[in-house]
Design a protein around this motif. Structure first.
Motif, short mmCIF file in Angstrom:
data_model
loop_
_atom_site.label_atom_id
_atom_site.label_comp_id
_atom_site.label_asym_id
_atom_site.label_seq_id
_atom_site.Cartn_x
_atom_site.Cartn_y
_atom_site.Cartn_z
N ASP A 1 15.21 -5.51 11.88
CA ASP A 1 14.18 -6.33 12.52
C ASP A 1 12.81 -5.93 12.00
OD1 ASP A 1 15.97 -7.71 14.42
OD2 ASP A 1 16.30 -5.67 15.15
N LEU A 2 12.68 -4.64 11.68
CA LEU A 2 11.42 -4.10 11.17
C LEU A 2 11.80 -3.28 9.94
CD1 LEU A 2 8.36 -3.64 11.81
CD2 LEU A 2 9.06 -1.69 13.22
N MET A 3 11.25 -3.65 8.78
CA MET A 3 11.61 -2.95 7.54
C MET A 3 10.64 -1.79 7.33
SD MET A 3 12.40 -6.16 5.09
CE MET A 3 13.10 -5.25 3.73
N GLN A 4 11.19 -0.61 7.13
CA GLN A 4 10.35 0.57 6.96
C GLN A 4 10.12 0.86 5.48
OE1 GLN A 4 11.53 3.86 9.44
NE2 GLN A 4 10.96 5.39 7.94
N VAL A 5 8.84 1.01 5.13
CA VAL A 5 8.50 1.54 3.81
C VAL A 5 8.08 2.98 4.03
CG1 VAL A 5 6.91 1.40 1.85
CG2 VAL A 5 7.80 -0.70 2.87
N GLY A 6 8.81 3.92 3.41
CA GLY A 6 8.59 5.33 3.67
C GLY A 6 7.36 5.87 2.97
N SER A 7 6.96 7.07 3.39
CA SER A 7 5.71 7.62 2.86
C SER A 7 5.77 7.79 1.34
CB SER A 7 5.35 8.92 3.55
OG SER A 7 6.43 9.78 3.51
N ARG A 8 6.94 8.11 0.83
CA ARG A 8 7.04 8.32 -0.62
C ARG A 8 6.87 7.02 -1.41
NH1 ARG A 8 9.50 11.34 2.50
NH2 ARG A 8 9.63 13.58 2.26
N ASN A 9 6.93 5.91 -0.75
CA ASN A 9 6.84 4.61 -1.42
C ASN A 9 5.62 3.79 -1.03
OD1 ASN A 9 8.95 4.17 -3.32
ND2 ASN A 9 10.42 4.26 -1.63
N MET A 10 4.68 4.42 -0.31
CA MET A 10 3.55 3.62 0.19
C MET A 10 2.78 2.94 -0.93
SD MET A 10 0.09 4.73 2.13
CE MET A 10 -0.89 4.50 0.62
N GLN A 11 2.76 3.55 -2.10
CA GLN A 11 2.06 2.92 -3.22
C GLN A 11 3.02 2.50 -4.33
OE1 GLN A 11 -1.28 5.65 -3.97
NE2 GLN A 11 -2.59 3.97 -3.34
N ASN A 12 4.25 2.22 -3.95
CA ASN A 12 5.20 1.62 -4.91
C ASN A 12 4.96 0.11 -4.83
OD1 ASN A 12 7.38 0.44 -6.16
ND2 ASN A 12 8.89 1.90 -5.36
N PHE A 13 4.03 -0.35 -5.67
CA PHE A 13 3.52 -1.72 -5.50
C PHE A 13 4.58 -2.78 -5.76
CE2 PHE A 13 -0.27 0.91 -6.52
CZ PHE A 13 -0.80 0.89 -5.24
N ALA A 14 5.52 -2.49 -6.68
CA ALA A 14 6.59 -3.46 -6.92
C ALA A 14 7.44 -3.60 -5.66
CB ALA A 14 7.44 -3.01 -8.11
N LEU A 15 7.71 -2.47 -5.00
CA LEU A 15 8.50 -2.51 -3.76
C LEU A 15 7.71 -3.24 -2.66
CD1 LEU A 15 11.10 -1.62 -2.24
CD2 LEU A 15 9.85 0.43 -1.54
N LEU A 16 6.42 -2.95 -2.55
CA LEU A 16 5.60 -3.61 -1.52
C LEU A 16 5.63 -5.13 -1.69
CD1 LEU A 16 2.46 -1.28 -1.36
CD2 LEU A 16 4.41 -1.31 0.20
N LYS A 17 5.55 -5.59 -2.94
CA LYS A 17 5.57 -7.04 -3.19
C LYS A 17 6.92 -7.62 -2.78
CE LYS A 17 2.51 -6.78 -7.21
NZ LYS A 17 2.41 -6.95 -8.66
N ALA A 18 7.99 -6.93 -3.14
CA ALA A 18 9.32 -7.44 -2.82
C ALA A 18 9.55 -7.44 -1.31
CB ALA A 18 10.39 -6.60 -3.52
N VAL A 19 9.09 -6.40 -0.63
CA VAL A 19 9.26 -6.33 0.84
C VAL A 19 8.42 -7.44 1.49
CG1 VAL A 19 8.81 -4.90 2.88
CG2 VAL A 19 9.88 -3.88 0.87
N GLY A 20 7.22 -7.64 1.00
CA GLY A 20 6.39 -8.73 1.54
C GLY A 20 7.10 -10.07 1.44
N ARG A 21 7.72 -10.31 0.29
CA ARG A 21 8.39 -11.60 0.07
C ARG A 21 9.60 -11.80 0.98
NH1 ARG A 21 7.10 -10.56 -5.55
NH2 ARG A 21 9.13 -9.59 -5.84
N LEU B 1 0.92 -8.06 3.19
CA LEU B 1 0.51 -9.32 3.82
C LEU B 1 0.27 -10.41 2.79
CD1 LEU B 1 -1.84 -7.87 6.59
CD2 LEU B 1 0.43 -8.87 6.91
N VAL B 2 -0.35 -10.05 1.67
CA VAL B 2 -0.65 -11.08 0.67
C VAL B 2 0.63 -11.61 0.04
CG1 VAL B 2 -1.05 -9.67 -1.42
CG2 VAL B 2 -2.38 -11.71 -1.06
N HIS B 3 1.69 -10.80 0.06
CA HIS B 3 2.96 -11.25 -0.52
C HIS B 3 3.91 -11.84 0.52
CE1 HIS B 3 2.25 -10.34 -4.70
NE2 HIS B 3 1.53 -9.33 -4.26
N GLY B 4 3.44 -12.01 1.76
CA GLY B 4 4.22 -12.81 2.70
C GLY B 4 4.71 -12.13 3.95
N ALA B 5 4.48 -10.83 4.11
CA ALA B 5 4.94 -10.19 5.35
C ALA B 5 4.24 -10.83 6.54
CB ALA B 5 4.65 -8.69 5.30
#
Ligand code: PEP
Ligand code: MN
Length: 325
Positions: A174-194, A220-224
């Motif tokens: 229900d809530l997707m967690q991005v862990g601290s080690r990935n906070m600036q994994n921008f490819a992951l952030l974009k995919a999670v947003g989508r 947010l910009v990628h859709g979250a």
């Protein structure tokens, strides 16, 4: 913010007026003929530009454009499957560090639900410092999480480690967690947003608040549909606690940036006896809730046993925070 001065302004008087309002300012002296101005540091207290413009000697006040307009516009509440995170009541996200077996999860979920928590947490994909440490049971654990949470009327929050796992995690969480080690994994952030699900964005262990907010902007910009920030302790010089819980950042996000922020005192301290007091401190600082690790057999836990609360300790902590028992 940039505060431009009138040509013959008393610069020291203006500086005193600004400092008195809690602003950290640096003076930029004019090249000949151009007006001098003060630049306001982002660590300053919030101030109303129209009020600053009335200070004697001030010609104009210009707002520098925000680098994270979507975070600014989001507001203090994120809806996660009908639950207001950042609403009137604190939310509790509890469970083991890692999902070890369906039986283990079942036993712990019963405790988590009876303690009054709203979310079952647990890692299916574990980011471990050592490649030899327990890595999680992956997709099987996601199914256990969903099934067990549904049985107990809980929501699921779980970490997504890799871009390729985003659709699968989105299907179960229900809530997707991005862990601290990935906070600036921008490819992951974009995919999670989508993926279009709300996200729990943990702060990286050495990230500034500005970097953390910009990571939220990526989502947010990628859709979250919403981002809940999670303070989990930052690196410090002192090994007395696992990390250093930055309650100043919690107050800053909740009171100034007006976004929902939850606190994870388990990873922040690594010490179960500090989880209760720091949970209270977190809510006092404006946190929307707390994420707490618990286990029915911490000695046998495959990860983070020393910081896990025992079942009765979890009930006591949540009761002391106003949870229903
Ligand atoms: C977790 O919450 O399971 C976790 C790994 O935390 P963090 O990313 O804060 O280290
Ligand atoms: Mn953990």
């Amino acid at each position: 913010m940039v505060i431009t001065l009138q040509p013959f302004a008393d610069i020291d008087a203006v500086r005193r007026a600004l400092v008195a309002r809690g602003l950290w300012v640096s003076l930029v002296r004019s090249a000949q003929g151009a007006p001098s101005h003060f630049v306001v540091d982002p660590g300053s207290s919030p101030a109303e530009p129209s009020e600053l413009a009335r200070i004697e000697g001030v010609a104009s006040v210009g707002a520098a454009p925000s680098p994270h307009p979507r975070v600014d516009a989001q507001g203090p509440v994120v809806d996660v499957r009908g639950l207001a995170v950042g609403g009137a009541r604190p939310v509790f996200l509890c469970g083991p560090c890692g999902v070890e077996s369906e039986d283990q999860l079942q036993r712990i979920a019963a405790v988590v639900a009876s303690a009054g928590a709203h979310f079952l947490r647990g890692g299916a994909f574990k980011p471990r410092t050592s490649p030899y440490a327990f890595q999680g049971h992956g997709s099987e654990a996601l199914r256990w999480l969903r099934r067990t949470a549904d049985r107990h009327g809980l929501r699921v929050v779980t970490e997504v480690l890799a871009e390729g796992d985003v659709p699968l995690v989105a299907e179960h969480a229900d809530l997707m967690q991005v862990g601290s080690r990935n906070m600036q994994n921008f490819a992951l952030l974009k995919a999670v947003g989508r993926a279009g699900r709300p996200v729990l964005l943990k702060r990286a262990m050495s990230a500034t608040v500005a970097e953390w907010l910009l990571a939220g902007e990526y989502l947010l910009v990628h859709g979250a549909p919403g981002v809940v920030f999670c303070e989990r302790g930052i690196r410090s010089f002192d090994p007395s606690t696992r990390n250093l819980l930055d309650l100043g950042a919690v107050a800053l996000l909740s009171q100034v940036h007006r976004v929902p922020v939850v606190v994870d005192p388990s990873h922040a301290t690594g010490r179960r006896e500090l989880v209760g007091p720091l949970s209270k401190a977190a809510l006092a600082a404006g946190a929307a809730g707390v994420m707490i690790e618990c286990h029915d057999d911490p000695g046998g836990a495959l990860s983070d046993g020393p910081q896990a609360l025992l079942p009765q300790q979890l009930r006591d902590v949540l009761a002391s925070l106003g949870g229903t028992v």
